[in-house]
Motif scaffolding. Sequence first.
Motif, mmCIF file in Angstrom:
data_model
loop_
_atom_site.group_PDB
_atom_site.id
_atom_site.type_symbol
_atom_site.label_atom_id
_atom_site.label_comp_id
_atom_site.label_asym_id
_atom_site.label_seq_id
_atom_site.Cartn_x
_atom_site.Cartn_y
_atom_site.Cartn_z
ATOM 1 N N PRO A 15 -9.769 0.353 14.292
ATOM 2 C CA PRO A 15 -8.897 0.378 15.656
ATOM 3 C C PRO A 15 -7.918 1.585 15.222
ATOM 4 O O PRO A 15 -7.223 1.622 14.268
ATOM 5 C CB PRO A 15 -7.984 -0.729 15.441
ATOM 6 N N PHE A 16 -7.576 2.154 16.428
ATOM 7 C CA PHE A 16 -6.800 4.199 16.075
ATOM 8 C C PHE A 16 -5.364 2.622 17.354
ATOM 9 O O PHE A 16 -5.752 1.673 17.867
ATOM 10 C CB PHE A 16 -7.240 4.509 17.440
ATOM 11 N N VAL A 17 -4.613 3.270 15.905
ATOM 12 C CA VAL A 17 -2.955 2.297 16.313
ATOM 13 C C VAL A 17 -2.282 3.722 16.412
ATOM 14 O O VAL A 17 -1.979 4.605 15.776
ATOM 15 C CB VAL A 17 -2.747 1.169 15.115
ATOM 16 N N PRO A 18 -1.778 4.060 17.311
ATOM 17 C CA PRO A 18 -0.685 4.989 17.710
ATOM 18 C C PRO A 18 0.327 4.729 16.577
ATOM 19 O O PRO A 18 1.207 3.585 16.166
ATOM 20 C CB PRO A 18 -0.286 5.365 18.804
ATOM 21 N N PRO A 19 0.941 6.034 15.826
ATOM 22 C CA PRO A 19 2.490 5.421 15.001
ATOM 23 C C PRO A 19 3.367 5.643 15.987
ATOM 24 O O PRO A 19 4.084 5.028 16.861
ATOM 25 C CB PRO A 19 2.781 7.115 14.226
ATOM 26 N N ARG A 20 4.587 4.337 14.951
ATOM 27 C CA ARG A 20 5.930 4.433 15.293
ATOM 28 C C ARG A 20 6.518 6.119 15.785
ATOM 29 O O ARG A 20 5.899 6.714 15.097
ATOM 30 C CB ARG A 20 6.284 3.075 14.662
ATOM 31 N N ALA A 21 7.439 5.542 16.588
ATOM 32 C CA ALA A 21 8.497 6.366 16.378
ATOM 33 C C ALA A 21 9.249 6.760 15.326
ATOM 34 O O ALA A 21 8.481 6.617 14.043
ATOM 35 C CB ALA A 21 9.732 5.464 17.446
ATOM 36 N N ASP A 22 8.785 8.618 15.279
ATOM 37 C CA ASP A 22 8.596 9.584 14.178
ATOM 38 C C ASP A 22 10.291 8.918 13.118
ATOM 39 O O ASP A 22 11.077 9.067 14.251
ATOM 40 C CB ASP A 22 9.080 11.417 14.460
ATOM 41 N N LEU A 23 10.232 8.880 12.034
ATOM 42 C CA LEU A 23 10.968 9.105 10.960
ATOM 43 C C LEU A 23 10.640 9.941 10.146
ATOM 44 O O LEU A 23 10.045 9.760 9.315
ATOM 45 C CB LEU A 23 11.549 7.343 11.016
ATOM 46 N N PRO A 24 11.458 11.501 10.343
ATOM 47 C CA PRO A 24 11.001 11.962 9.062
ATOM 48 C C PRO A 24 10.920 11.786 7.511
ATOM 49 O O PRO A 24 11.532 10.207 7.576
ATOM 50 C CB PRO A 24 11.820 13.334 9.757
ATOM 51 N N GLU A 25 10.095 11.894 6.697
ATOM 52 C CA GLU A 25 10.330 12.031 5.382
ATOM 53 C C GLU A 25 11.278 11.820 4.805
ATOM 54 O O GLU A 25 12.132 13.140 4.869
ATOM 55 C CB GLU A 25 9.307 13.354 5.089
ATOM 56 N N GLU A 60 -15.353 -9.779 18.999
ATOM 57 C CA GLU A 60 -14.007 -9.094 19.904
ATOM 58 C C GLU A 60 -12.626 -9.186 18.726
ATOM 59 O O GLU A 60 -12.332 -8.720 18.829
ATOM 60 C CB GLU A 60 -13.999 -9.579 21.414
ATOM 61 N N ARG A 61 -13.202 -10.578 18.475
ATOM 62 C CA ARG A 61 -11.740 -10.974 18.333
ATOM 63 C C ARG A 61 -11.285 -11.159 16.742
ATOM 64 O O ARG A 61 -10.849 -10.659 16.047
ATOM 65 C CB ARG A 61 -12.256 -13.213 18.047
ATOM 66 N N ARG A 62 -12.554 -10.316 16.103
ATOM 67 C CA ARG A 62 -12.483 -9.861 14.454
ATOM 68 C C ARG A 62 -11.666 -8.618 15.048
ATOM 69 O O ARG A 62 -10.541 -7.913 14.070
ATOM 70 C CB ARG A 62 -13.878 -9.418 13.364
ATOM 71 N N ILE A 63 -12.154 -8.022 16.048
ATOM 72 C CA ILE A 63 -11.695 -6.388 16.514
ATOM 73 C C ILE A 63 -10.472 -6.874 16.667
ATOM 74 O O ILE A 63 -9.306 -5.476 16.041
ATOM 75 C CB ILE A 63 -11.818 -5.549 17.597
ATOM 76 N N ALA A 64 -9.883 -7.413 17.364
ATOM 77 C CA ALA A 64 -8.533 -7.845 17.874
ATOM 78 C C ALA A 64 -7.464 -8.015 16.812
ATOM 79 O O ALA A 64 -6.214 -7.465 16.571
ATOM 80 C CB ALA A 64 -8.825 -9.089 19.002
ATOM 81 N N VAL A 65 -8.249 -8.845 16.131
ATOM 82 C CA VAL A 65 -7.101 -9.171 14.691
ATOM 83 C C VAL A 65 -6.628 -7.782 13.589
ATOM 84 O O VAL A 65 -6.053 -7.354 13.455
ATOM 85 C CB VAL A 65 -8.362 -10.187 13.607
ATOM 86 N N ASN A 66 -8.172 -7.580 13.493
ATOM 87 C CA ASN A 66 -7.850 -5.879 12.381
ATOM 88 C C ASN A 66 -6.376 -4.803 13.602
ATOM 89 O O ASN A 66 -6.403 -4.347 12.451
ATOM 90 C CB ASN A 66 -8.894 -4.857 12.910
ATOM 91 N N HIS A 67 -6.885 -4.929 14.725
ATOM 92 C CA HIS A 67 -5.651 -3.929 15.904
ATOM 93 C C HIS A 67 -4.756 -4.737 15.896
ATOM 94 O O HIS A 67 -3.509 -4.071 15.291
ATOM 95 C CB HIS A 67 -6.248 -4.047 17.269
#
Length: 168
Positions: A15-25, A60-67
């Motif tokens: 699953p592609f999960v967009p990153p959270r708001a940017d917090l620089p290293e 579909e359930r496994r994909i949703a759980v992974n996401h």
Amino acid sequence: MSRGFVKEDDQEEVPFVPPRADLPEGVTNYVTQNGMDELLAERQDFAHEKENLDPTNEKERRIAVNHINAKLQLLNNRISTAKIVDLTKQPQDEVRFGALITLKIESAKKSQQYQIVGVDEADIAKGKISFISPIARLLTDKKVGEQAILKLAKEDRVFEIMGISYDN
């Protein structure tokens, strides 16, 4: 078993999960108490969503759980690195993290209010700006009556600080 012996239909997409708001290293993950409460509530929402997935289609359930698990991993990392700032200990007469600032922007008739918050709390529609944003950095350490000038490509924008409070 080798992946060579798995049917193509059985392979699940990562699953592609967009990153959270940017917090620089290397930047501390400051949050207000409200911000931490929102992060914890978001974690509860994910747990609830996971519990209520439709069990009829196993794939579909496994994909949703992974996401959901991927989003939870990012969220849990943000929660574990969060440092809550006690707004009562901020200098009440200066703009610092957590400040609710009343600003007059150049020749605008009405003043506007913004609160400097953590990156996950930031929402300009709600008047909340991230502490790492250029405007927040520009306003930090200013006092009532002082001005801050934001240099833009075609003009300079002048912000006058009309009020500072630390209501959580």
